[in-house]
Scaffold this motif. Structure first.
Motif, PDB file in Angstrom:
ATOM      1  N   UNK A 100       4.786  -3.356  -3.596  1.00 30.50           N
ATOM      2  CA  UNK A 100       3.767  -2.399  -4.417  1.00 30.50           C
ATOM      3  C   UNK A 100       3.561  -1.159  -3.217  1.00 30.50           C
ATOM      4  N   UNK A 101       3.809  -0.218  -3.425  1.00 27.16           N
ATOM      5  CA  UNK A 101       3.814   0.988  -2.239  1.00 27.16           C
ATOM      6  C   UNK A 101       2.301   0.831  -1.830  1.00 27.16           C
ATOM      7  N   UNK A 102       2.258   1.650  -0.663  1.00 27.82           N
ATOM      8  CA  UNK A 102       1.165   1.998   0.110  1.00 27.82           C
ATOM      9  C   UNK A 102       0.094   2.737  -0.686  1.00 27.82           C
ATOM     10  N   UNK A 103      -1.319   2.643  -0.625  1.00 30.77           N
ATOM     11  CA  UNK A 103      -1.971   3.702  -1.453  1.00 30.77           C
ATOM     12  C   UNK A 103      -2.117   5.032  -0.732  1.00 30.77           C
ATOM     13  N   UNK A 104      -1.550   4.764   0.758  1.00 39.49           N
ATOM     14  CA  UNK A 104      -1.618   6.012   1.459  1.00 39.49           C
ATOM     15  C   UNK A 104      -0.755   7.197   0.843  1.00 39.49           C
ATOM     16  N   UNK A 105       0.476   6.552   0.181  1.00 41.40           N
ATOM     17  CA  UNK A 105       1.551   7.467  -0.360  1.00 41.40           C
ATOM     18  C   UNK A 105       0.738   8.418  -1.427  1.00 41.40           C
ATOM     19  N   UNK A 106      -0.298   8.014  -1.810  1.00 41.85           N
ATOM     20  CA  UNK A 106      -0.694   8.536  -3.191  1.00 41.85           C
ATOM     21  C   UNK A 106      -1.885   9.567  -2.653  1.00 41.85           C
ATOM     22  N   UNK A 107      -2.547   9.384  -1.402  1.00 43.30           N
ATOM     23  CA  UNK A 107      -3.533  10.210  -1.226  1.00 43.30           C
ATOM     24  C   UNK A 107      -3.676  10.183   0.281  1.00 43.30           C
ATOM     25  N   UNK A 108      -2.516  10.741   0.948  1.00 41.56           N
ATOM     26  CA  UNK A 108      -2.239  10.788   2.408  1.00 41.56           C
ATOM     27  C   UNK A 108      -3.603  11.482   2.950  1.00 41.56           C
ATOM     28  N   UNK A 109      -4.177  12.455   2.404  1.00 42.43           N
ATOM     29  CA  UNK A 109      -5.170  13.191   3.038  1.00 42.43           C
ATOM     30  C   UNK A 109      -6.527  12.373   3.064  1.00 42.43           C
ATOM     31  N   UNK A 110      -6.813  11.410   2.154  1.00 42.79           N
ATOM     32  CA  UNK A 110      -8.127  10.708   2.265  1.00 42.79           C
ATOM     33  C   UNK A 110      -8.093   8.964   2.544  1.00 42.79           C
ATOM     34  N   UNK A 111      -6.644   8.893   3.016  1.00 40.24           N
ATOM     35  CA  UNK A 111      -6.152   7.399   3.755  1.00 40.24           C
ATOM     36  C   UNK A 111      -5.891   7.056   4.953  1.00 40.24           C
ATOM     37  N   UNK A 160       0.400  -7.768  20.069  1.00 40.25           N
ATOM     38  CA  UNK A 160      -0.709  -6.991  19.985  1.00 40.25           C
ATOM     39  C   UNK A 160      -0.201  -5.412  19.666  1.00 40.25           C
ATOM     40  N   UNK A 161       0.642  -5.460  18.675  1.00 41.75           N
ATOM     41  CA  UNK A 161       1.112  -3.909  18.281  1.00 41.75           C
ATOM     42  C   UNK A 161       0.822  -3.782  16.940  1.00 41.75           C
ATOM     43  N   UNK A 162       0.236  -2.534  16.659  1.00 42.14           N
ATOM     44  CA  UNK A 162      -0.407  -2.232  15.271  1.00 42.14           C
ATOM     45  C   UNK A 162      -0.082  -0.651  15.381  1.00 42.14           C
ATOM     46  N   UNK A 163      -0.478  -0.101  14.004  1.00 41.15           N
ATOM     47  CA  UNK A 163      -0.157   1.433  14.132  1.00 41.15           C
ATOM     48  C   UNK A 163      -1.109   2.006  12.937  1.00 41.15           C
ATOM     49  N   UNK A 164      -1.572   3.246  13.274  1.00 42.21           N
ATOM     50  CA  UNK A 164      -2.476   3.879  12.214  1.00 42.21           C
ATOM     51  C   UNK A 164      -1.787   5.267  11.952  1.00 42.21           C
ATOM     52  N   UNK A 165      -1.702   5.475  10.655  1.00 47.13           N
ATOM     53  CA  UNK A 165      -1.517   6.672  10.152  1.00 47.13           C
ATOM     54  C   UNK A 165      -2.457   7.504   9.825  1.00 47.13           C
ATOM     55  N   UNK A 166      -2.731   8.588  10.327  1.00 45.79           N
ATOM     56  CA  UNK A 166      -4.049   9.419  10.036  1.00 45.79           C
ATOM     57  C   UNK A 166      -3.819  10.462   9.211  1.00 45.79           C
ATOM     58  N   UNK A 167      -4.801  10.954   8.406  1.00 42.49           N
ATOM     59  CA  UNK A 167      -5.035  12.242   7.946  1.00 42.49           C
ATOM     60  C   UNK A 167      -5.026  13.445   9.170  1.00 42.49           C
TER      61      UNK A 167
END
Ligand SMILES: Cc1ncc(COP(=O)(O)O)c(C=O)c1O
Length: 448
Positions: A276-287, A302-309
């Motif tokens: 199931x694709x990430x929600x972000x792909x549908x609303x990159x400006x809000x997620x 301890x490696x993580x990542x954020x993809x930000x609007x």
């Protein structure tokens, strides 16, 4: 010598032998000072080439698990004592013979050889500025590698300049809470208490958003700054956010100017259908999309990542700078190397097969009489029970540690009509103890 060799899917003979020996030394099945068989003899016994055995021995000598001296053969090295962590955790670990708590992957499957290769290459090719203070968002090599990986594996729209590398998901959540300056943050109920506490300790106020069989009830979202959701595989119930709810949550964000925080902690592990694709792909400006290496490789990195609007990048990078400058750079370079060489994809694929097999074994052993939910994805499932307290008491008596729904509600305690269940982390045990852990689970459930 019984090495319990378990050849893994996708794992070569040498890697399999290395892992088996490493596990045996770590578990104490091979005691310090013990002499290993001569390479020729072990090669004959295992039906593999002597060079393969020699290469595995050499690798483990290099890693410090074995010692080799002319005339004395190859022996097990004395390892430093393991730091068991805080006393309470150590006591629990001692008491529980079997660990089916959710949270960790099988850390025995950590791809040590591939990571070592990636680290070596990272260090050999790192420009000297890599050892200096750097961009608070993290190394461009890793942000570029993740940009491609997240796009193809999770459908995330992730230009490198909008990615911030963090110390795991938990730091991303903490940074975001600080940036939202004490806003009200809706979090799934049930959900992970630790994450609620992280939000509170960073100045946020937490309100519950109920979860039903279609995931987080988006229509109940009121006036809050953000909502944190686990759409691919809700933690802990395991449900996937229904398409209507995905739409509703996007509508809420657009109408109210709210932020959706997508915790995609185990999105790579989907078994029965296309991911199931990430929600972000549908609303990159809000997620705000948050990912982690904790399930695919291990929490220790301890490696993580954020993809930000776009409007949040500077504020989050500033919060990161004032938290710890940036995440440690050499590990970032190694992960970039692992992704670029496709070793990461190979490892995730092999793990997906392994966990799927474990999931199938769980279902097989529990049979049709038990309702098990959340089985299409992830590393845990929810096994419904009538009386959590009773089952937990039996589990404890049998030396089995297992999660339960009761510890995940925003307001603890009964609550008439609340579902009850065990949260079974089938990814956690080492491969060879998993069947026995399952037997104990079946026994505990059978008697309850
Ligand atoms: C719901 C959930 N989110 C995120 C994570 C990953 O956290 P971190 O990246 O801080 O290790 C976990 C790990 O157990 C988890 O259970």
């Amino acid at each position: 010598m019984d090495l319990h060799l378990e050849a893994d899917v996708g794992e070569g003979r040498r890697a399999g032998l290395e892992r088996a020996l490493r596990d045996a030394v770590r578990d104490g099945r091979l005691a310090p000072g013990e002499r290993l068989p001569a390479t020729r003899r072990l090669a004959d016994e295992l039906g593999i080439s002597r060079n393969t055995v020699k290469a595995a021995y050499d690798q483990l000598v290099a890693e410090g698990y074995l010692t080799a001296r002319q005339g004395a053969g190859t022996r097990v090295a004395a390892l430093p004592p393991v730091d068991a962590g805080p006393p309470e955790a150590a006591a629990r670990a001692r008491e529980a013979r079997f660990d089916l708590r959710p949270g960790s992957p099988d850390v025995g499957a950590f791809p040590a050889a591939a990571w070592l290769r990636a680290l070596r290459r990272a260090i050999a090719t790192a420009p000297s500025p890599a050892y200096d203070y750097g961009d608070p968002r993290g190394r461009i090599e890793l942000r570029t590698a993740l940009s491609g990986y997240l796009g193809r594996a999770r459908g995330v729209i992730a230009p490198p300049e909008r990615i911030v590398i963090t110390s795991g998901y938990v730091q991303g959540l903490a940074l975001l809470t600080r940036v939202l300056e004490g806003g009200v943050i809706a979090m799934e109920d049930p959900g992970l208490p630790f994450h609620r506490e992280v939000v509170r300790r960073n100045g946020g106020a937490v309100v519950p958003v109920p979860v039903d069989e279609r995931g987080a009830c988006a229509e109940e979202l009121g006036d809050c700054s953000a909502v944190v959701v686990t759409p691919a595989h809700q933690y802990p119930t395991g449900v996937t956010l229904h398409p209507e709810r995905r739409r509703a949550i996007g509508d809420w964000a657009r109408a109210r100017g709210g932020l959706i925080v997508e915790d995609d902690y185990d999105g790579e592990f989907r078994y029965d259908r296309q991911p199931v694709g990430a929600l972000q792909g549908m609303a990159p400006g809000q997620v705000v999309y948050l990912g982690t290496a904790s399930k695919t490789l291990g929490p220790a990195l301890r490696l993580g990542w954020m993809v930000l609007p776009p409007h949040l990048v500077d504020a989050v990078a500033d919060a990161k700078l004032h938290s710890d400058h940036h995440t440690e750079s050499i590990g970032q370079l190694a992960l970039a190397e692992l992704i670029d060489s496709h070793a990461y994809d190979r490892h995730v694929r092999a793990c997906r097969l392994r966990y799927r097999r474990r999931r199938d074994q769980l279902l097989d052993r529990l049979g049709a009489r038990r309702r098990v939910r959340g089985i299409a994805a992830g590393l845990h499932a929810l096994v419904e029970v009538d009386d959590e307290a009773e089952v937990l008491a039996r589990a404890e008596a049998e030396g089995l540690a297992v999660g339960h729904l009761g510890e995940h509600w925003h307001t603890p305690g009964g609550g008439e009509g609340r579902p009850q269940g065990l949260v079974v982390g089938y990814g956690t045990p080492r491969e060879r103890v998993y069947p026995e852990a399952l037997e104990v689970l079946v026994k505990v459930l059978g008697r309850a």
